[in-house]
Design a protein around this motif. Structure first.
Motif, PDB file in Angstrom:
ATOM      1  N   GLU A   1       0.831  -1.203   0.000  1.00 29.71           N
ATOM      2  CA  GLU A   1       0.000   0.000   0.000  1.00 29.71           C
ATOM      3  C   GLU A   1       0.867   1.257   0.000  1.00 29.71           C
ATOM      4  O   GLU A   1       0.550   2.232  -0.690  1.00 29.71           O
ATOM      5  CB  GLU A   1      -0.927   0.000   1.208  1.00 29.71           C
ATOM      6  CG  GLU A   1      -1.921   1.144   1.198  1.00 29.71           C
ATOM      7  CD  GLU A   1      -3.020   0.986   2.226  1.00 29.71           C
ATOM      8  OE1 GLU A   1      -4.063   1.647   2.068  1.00 29.71           O
ATOM      9  OE2 GLU A   1      -2.845   0.203   3.175  1.00 29.71           O
TER      10      GLU A   1
ATOM     11  N   GLN B   1       2.144   1.595  -3.650  1.00 23.00           N
ATOM     12  CA  GLN B   1       1.106   2.012  -4.586  1.00 23.00           C
ATOM     13  C   GLN B   1       0.649   3.450  -4.321  1.00 23.00           C
ATOM     14  O   GLN B   1       0.360   4.194  -5.269  1.00 23.00           O
ATOM     15  CB  GLN B   1      -0.086   1.052  -4.521  1.00 23.00           C
ATOM     16  CG  GLN B   1       0.225  -0.313  -5.090  1.00 23.00           C
ATOM     17  CD  GLN B   1      -0.992  -1.228  -5.208  1.00 23.00           C
ATOM     18  OE1 GLN B   1      -0.848  -2.445  -5.286  1.00 23.00           O
ATOM     19  NE2 GLN B   1      -2.184  -0.686  -5.233  1.00 23.00           N
ATOM     20  N   THR B   2       0.568   3.845  -3.063  1.00 19.44           N
ATOM     21  CA  THR B   2       0.155   5.219  -2.743  1.00 19.44           C
ATOM     22  C   THR B   2       1.163   6.221  -3.275  1.00 19.44           C
ATOM     23  O   THR B   2       0.791   7.253  -3.856  1.00 19.44           O
ATOM     24  CB  THR B   2      -0.009   5.378  -1.223  1.00 19.44           C
ATOM     25  OG1 THR B   2      -1.038   4.481  -0.761  1.00 19.44           O
ATOM     26  CG2 THR B   2      -0.394   6.815  -0.869  1.00 19.44           C
TER      27      THR B   2
ATOM     28  N   THR C   1       0.954   6.316  -7.082  1.00 22.73           N
ATOM     29  CA  THR C   1      -0.284   7.006  -7.456  1.00 22.73           C
ATOM     30  C   THR C   1      -0.132   8.511  -7.324  1.00 22.73           C
ATOM     31  O   THR C   1      -0.498   9.275  -8.227  1.00 22.73           O
ATOM     32  CB  THR C   1      -1.452   6.519  -6.577  1.00 22.73           C
ATOM     33  OG1 THR C   1      -1.647   5.120  -6.778  1.00 22.73           O
ATOM     34  CG2 THR C   1      -2.737   7.255  -6.919  1.00 22.73           C
TER      35      THR C   1
ATOM     36  N   ASN D   1      -6.864   5.044  -9.852  1.00 21.50           N
ATOM     37  CA  ASN D   1      -7.320   3.954  -8.993  1.00 21.50           C
ATOM     38  C   ASN D   1      -6.158   3.079  -8.558  1.00 21.50           C
ATOM     39  O   ASN D   1      -5.544   2.388  -9.370  1.00 21.50           O
ATOM     40  CB  ASN D   1      -8.352   3.100  -9.753  1.00 21.50           C
ATOM     41  CG  ASN D   1      -9.508   3.938 -10.284  1.00 21.50           C
ATOM     42  OD1 ASN D   1     -10.285   4.479  -9.519  1.00 21.50           O
ATOM     43  ND2 ASN D   1      -9.598   4.052 -11.605  1.00 21.50           N
ATOM     44  N   SER D   2      -5.863   3.109  -7.258  1.00 19.00           N
ATOM     45  CA  SER D   2      -4.850   2.230  -6.679  1.00 19.00           C
ATOM     46  C   SER D   2      -5.564   1.060  -6.038  1.00 19.00           C
ATOM     47  O   SER D   2      -6.292   1.232  -5.053  1.00 19.00           O
ATOM     48  CB  SER D   2      -4.015   2.974  -5.640  1.00 19.00           C
ATOM     49  OG  SER D   2      -3.069   2.115  -5.045  1.00 19.00           O
ATOM     50  N   GLU D   3      -5.382  -0.125  -6.607  1.00 21.53           N
ATOM     51  CA  GLU D   3      -6.192  -1.273  -6.213  1.00 21.53           C
ATOM     52  C   GLU D   3      -5.619  -1.975  -4.986  1.00 21.53           C
ATOM     53  O   GLU D   3      -4.661  -2.737  -5.087  1.00 21.53           O
ATOM     54  CB  GLU D   3      -6.298  -2.257  -7.386  1.00 21.53           C
ATOM     55  CG  GLU D   3      -6.780  -1.636  -8.685  1.00 21.53           C
ATOM     56  CD  GLU D   3      -8.181  -1.039  -8.575  1.00 21.53           C
ATOM     57  OE1 GLU D   3      -8.877  -1.331  -7.588  1.00 21.53           O
ATOM     58  OE2 GLU D   3      -8.570  -0.283  -9.478  1.00 21.53           O
TER      59      GLU D   3
ATOM     60  N   ILE E   1      -2.358  -0.015 -10.734  1.00 19.79           N
ATOM     61  CA  ILE E   1      -2.821   1.367 -10.622  1.00 19.79           C
ATOM     62  C   ILE E   1      -3.297   1.779 -12.006  1.00 19.79           C
ATOM     63  O   ILE E   1      -2.531   1.718 -12.976  1.00 19.79           O
ATOM     64  CB  ILE E   1      -1.690   2.292 -10.132  1.00 19.79           C
ATOM     65  CG1 ILE E   1      -1.233   1.880  -8.728  1.00 19.79           C
ATOM     66  CG2 ILE E   1      -2.130   3.750 -10.155  1.00 19.79           C
ATOM     67  CD1 ILE E   1       0.067   2.498  -8.300  1.00 19.79           C
TER      68      ILE E   1
ATOM     69  N   CYS F   1      -2.600   1.225 -17.235  1.00 17.01           N
ATOM     70  CA  CYS F   1      -2.325   0.758 -15.872  1.00 17.01           C
ATOM     71  C   CYS F   1      -0.853   0.423 -15.705  1.00 17.01           C
ATOM     72  O   CYS F   1      -0.198  -0.045 -16.641  1.00 17.01           O
ATOM     73  CB  CYS F   1      -3.127  -0.508 -15.545  1.00 17.01           C
ATOM     74  SG  CYS F   1      -4.918  -0.351 -15.700  1.00 17.01           S
TER      75      CYS F   1
END
Length: 348
Positions: free
Chosen positions: A138, A141-142, A145, A175-177, A192, A266
């Motif tokens: 997380e 990815q954050t 993003t 969108n960060s999945e 993402i 993506c």
């Protein structure tokens, strides 16, 4: 009965439901699974959901042909009705209901958390969820993003010949999945995705990893590359060999101008993903990028969906990415200082 990876599957499903979807007692959990896939994952999800106090159901149904709207004629009416009447819908379908009319309704009804895990068997769901450090993932990815949100202009290349540039639209979501706790569309972690300004997308996309469009266009891992020539967000030419010809003929057969329009781009950033022919996992191969064409979900625009008969996804491997002329990814390896350090913690 003891089964191979049975304990790993239970722990993975618990993480999915409790930590990521954050299910609550009394909520309804629906799992859809077409008959071509392994039902073991779906069975485990409904058992764990029931143990967590949810009202759980597994809808095991005949296999459609194609993705999106092309599935509608193959689905029983009770299934069409129930997917929009649940709190959590976990899709394990091999032939995706994703981007179908009932999916559009489910992800915009303000209630349903739709989690797309199409085609994932026990080993795949374990390595892409159960074996991943969610906290570090997380963080990675954050950061990626946020860096992308700040960029106006982007360029993506790879050694196979991809060279595509575009502008981002700051009003559109990225969108960060990884967090499945809110109503709307959700996908397997390690990706993402966003929709650039379509009219600014120009260049060449070389799909050298895998390509899937459902039904006859489930090409899986590619034996030869397929090239899209893109002008103002629209495919204007297909180049390559017999596979490129097959893709071109498929697009023509649908007779839908919206199929040629870019729907999203993506990043693939799952540390354990393998390129094996399962699109849900293939799209998350580390250092890849993926382009979807055709139906565009509301999760990419923040508004109404752009309707098309189906959706085609293609993966470019070992990419290089520039954000406003600052390179963050080089031939599949993240070189941005903070991303690089987090990647090491994820084993990359």
């Amino acid at each position: 009965m003891a089964k191979k990876m049975g304990m790993e599957l239970t722990k993975t499903v618990y993480k999915l439901l409790k930590d990521m979807a954050k299910v609550k007692p009394g909520e309804s959990v629906l799992v859809t699974q077409d008959s071509i896939g392994d039902v073991s994952v779906g069975e485990e999800i409904v058992k764990v959901a029931d143990a967590l106090g949810c009202k759980a159901m597994l809808a095991w149904h005949s296999t459609p042909k194609g993705y999106g709207a092309l599935t509608m004629d193959y689905l029983p009416d009770p299934l069409k009705a129930c997917v929009i009447e649940t709190d959590v819908w976990i899709e394990l379908n091999d032939q995706w209901l994703l981007y179908s009319p009932i999916w559009d309704k489910a992800v915009t009804n303000g209630r349903t958390r739709q989690i797309m895990l199409g085609g994932l068997g026990i080993e795949r769901i374990y390595r892409n969820i159960g074996a991943v450090d969610i906290k570090i993932q997380e963080e990675f990815q954050t950061l990626l993003t946020n860096l992308t949100k700040e960029a106006k202009n982007m360029r993506i290349t790879n050694e196979a010949g991809t060279d595509i540039s575009f502008e981002n639209d700051p009003s559109r979501p990225i969108n960060s999945e990884i967090d499945y706790s809110k109503p709307g569309a959700h996908f397997l972690l390690g990706q993402i995705g966003w929709a650039p300004k379509e009219e600014t997308i120009n260049g060449k996309i070389v799909v050298d990893g895998a390509l899937s469009g459902g039904g006859d266009l489930d090409l899986g891992v590619l034996s030869e590359s397929i090239t899209y020539i893109v002008e103002k967000g629209r495919i204007v030419e297909f180049k390559g060999g017999k596979l490129a010809k097959k893709v071109k003929e498929y697009f023509e057969s649908l007779d839908d101008p919206n199929m040629y329009l870019a729907a999203h781009v993506c990043y693939g950033c799952s540390p354990n993903a393998k390129l094996e022919g399962c699109t849900t996992e293939d799209e998350r191969v580390w250092g890849s990028t993926e382009w979807g064409f055709g139906h565009q979900g509301p999760n990419y625009t923040g508004g109404e969906p752009r309707i098309a008969k189906s959706h085609v996804d293609g993966i470019s491997l070992e990419c290089s990415v520039w954000l406003d002329d600052v390179q963050i990814l080089d031939k599949g390896k993240f070189i941005h200082t903070e991303l690089k350090e987090l990647a090491k913690k994820l084993g990359k």
